[in-house]
Motif scaffolding. Sequence first.
Motif, PDB file in Angstrom:
ATOM      1  N   ASN A 169       0.817  -1.215   0.000  1.00 40.33           N
ATOM      2  CA  ASN A 169       0.000   0.000   0.000  1.00 40.33           C
ATOM      3  C   ASN A 169       0.850   1.264   0.000  1.00 40.33           C
ATOM      4  OD1 ASN A 169      -2.762  -0.094  -0.303  1.00 40.33           O
ATOM      5  ND2 ASN A 169      -3.161  -0.668   1.807  1.00 40.33           N
ATOM      6  N   ILE A 171      -5.098   7.187  -2.489  1.00 41.20           N
ATOM      7  CA  ILE A 171      -5.397   7.013  -1.062  1.00 41.20           C
ATOM      8  C   ILE A 171      -6.834   6.520  -0.888  1.00 41.20           C
ATOM      9  CG2 ILE A 171      -5.617   8.207   1.151  1.00 41.20           C
ATOM     10  CD1 ILE A 171      -3.440  10.177   0.097  1.00 41.20           C
ATOM     11  N   LEU A 172      -7.736   7.084  -1.675  1.00 42.46           N
ATOM     12  CA  LEU A 172      -9.147   6.697  -1.598  1.00 42.46           C
ATOM     13  C   LEU A 172      -9.341   5.238  -1.997  1.00 42.46           C
ATOM     14  CD1 LEU A 172     -12.129   7.502  -1.186  1.00 42.46           C
ATOM     15  CD2 LEU A 172     -12.175   8.225  -3.581  1.00 42.46           C
ATOM     16  N   ALA A 202      -7.097   2.783  -1.939  1.00 45.32           N
ATOM     17  CA  ALA A 202      -6.500   1.925  -0.910  1.00 45.32           C
ATOM     18  C   ALA A 202      -7.401   1.851   0.323  1.00 45.32           C
ATOM     19  CB  ALA A 202      -5.122   2.453  -0.526  1.00 45.32           C
ATOM     20  N   THR A 203      -7.988   2.981   0.688  1.00 50.39           N
ATOM     21  CA  THR A 203      -8.882   3.025   1.851  1.00 50.39           C
ATOM     22  C   THR A 203     -10.152   2.219   1.604  1.00 50.39           C
ATOM     23  OG1 THR A 203      -8.051   5.235   2.407  1.00 50.39           O
ATOM     24  CG2 THR A 203     -10.118   4.559   3.432  1.00 50.39           C
ATOM     25  N   LEU A 204     -10.710   2.380   0.414  1.00 48.02           N
ATOM     26  CA  LEU A 204     -11.920   1.630   0.068  1.00 48.02           C
ATOM     27  C   LEU A 204     -11.673   0.130   0.087  1.00 48.02           C
ATOM     28  CD1 LEU A 204     -13.758   3.561  -2.804  1.00 48.02           C
ATOM     29  CD2 LEU A 204     -14.715   2.851  -0.607  1.00 48.02           C
ATOM     30  N   TYR A 254      -9.537  -1.432   1.914  1.00 43.23           N
ATOM     31  CA  TYR A 254      -9.438  -1.848   3.317  1.00 43.23           C
ATOM     32  C   TYR A 254     -10.828  -1.980   3.940  1.00 43.23           C
ATOM     33  CZ  TYR A 254      -8.544  -1.784   8.308  1.00 43.23           C
ATOM     34  OH  TYR A 254      -8.544  -2.098   9.648  1.00 43.23           O
ATOM     35  N   PHE A 255     -11.646  -0.954   3.746  1.00 38.67           N
ATOM     36  CA  PHE A 255     -12.981  -0.992   4.345  1.00 38.67           C
ATOM     37  C   PHE A 255     -13.871  -2.051   3.697  1.00 38.67           C
ATOM     38  CE2 PHE A 255     -11.929   3.307   5.983  1.00 38.67           C
ATOM     39  CZ  PHE A 255     -12.209   3.060   7.321  1.00 38.67           C
TER      40      PHE A 255
END
Length: 308
Positions: free
Chosen positions: A94, A118-119, A121-123, A125-126
């Motif tokens: 990441n 970043i968005l 990678a965050t999505l 994860y969630f």
Amino acid sequence: MKFLKLIRYQNLLMLAFMQVLFRYAFLKLQNIPLALADWQYGLLILSTVLIAAAGYVINNIMDVASDNINKPKDVVIGKGITETAAYNIYITLNITGVAIGCYLSNVIMRPSFAVLFILIATLLYFYATALKQIMVVGNIVVALLLASSVVIIGVFDLFPATNSENQAQMASFFSILTDYALFAFMINLIREIIKDIEDVDGDYNQGMNTLPIAIGNRRAAIVALGLAIFSFILLLLYCNKYFVENGLFFVTFYAFAFVLAPLLYFIVKIYSAKSKKDFHHLSTVLKLILLFGILSIAVITFNIHYNA
């Protein structure tokens, strides 16, 4: 080999191939300026692949219990790679992927575009930790993330090279990428529902609330059928408007033989699908439809040059 299985390298290769295809079998063959040099575009592919790989890793970490039921042979965590090592791999992938994305955003003088990486990678994860347990939401997120890997080509390679003189031309190429992104979204959304049906036993034991768990396998299959019919009609209309009416008969034949015909096969077969094996087969069919659909961009380019 365990590491390759952990990051699901086959899917990553397909993702990279798709992005290579759009640039070198389509955009590069048009008389338009592109923002990224070849090596920079390679970095864009690498960034996308690394972030996607990280998504697969965190998904595998979170899915150990359900995968032990659904796909025991595919479980890697705890069988060659420890959970701690997997988390370290996830973090490394990441950070590297996002860092490359930040660099490229500065290259095209749009530093704010780093937020996209970043968005994503965050999505991912969630999705792995929470969203996949919510009916339909997880399916939509995965489909959107695949579609974004097509759109991001236009964002980084077309948009920065757009000016007042070539705006209309660049917009048309961006529109084509958007069309393919929509195609990828629809096919992958259907496939995610089929995969949920295939994995219903393990997901149920983990307390997830996927579509087949909420409404039953049969009704979930009907939803997938409805989406497939809708996609089939849209593709028919698209082929008629953009291929047939423009005399692109090679790509018309290709689309009917390798995209529409398999999709029609899927529509027919899903009606009678019952077993895990049946749904796994249908998932593979959709994966092939996606692959051949993406390959059509090269056929379109060939057909246009042939007609010229």
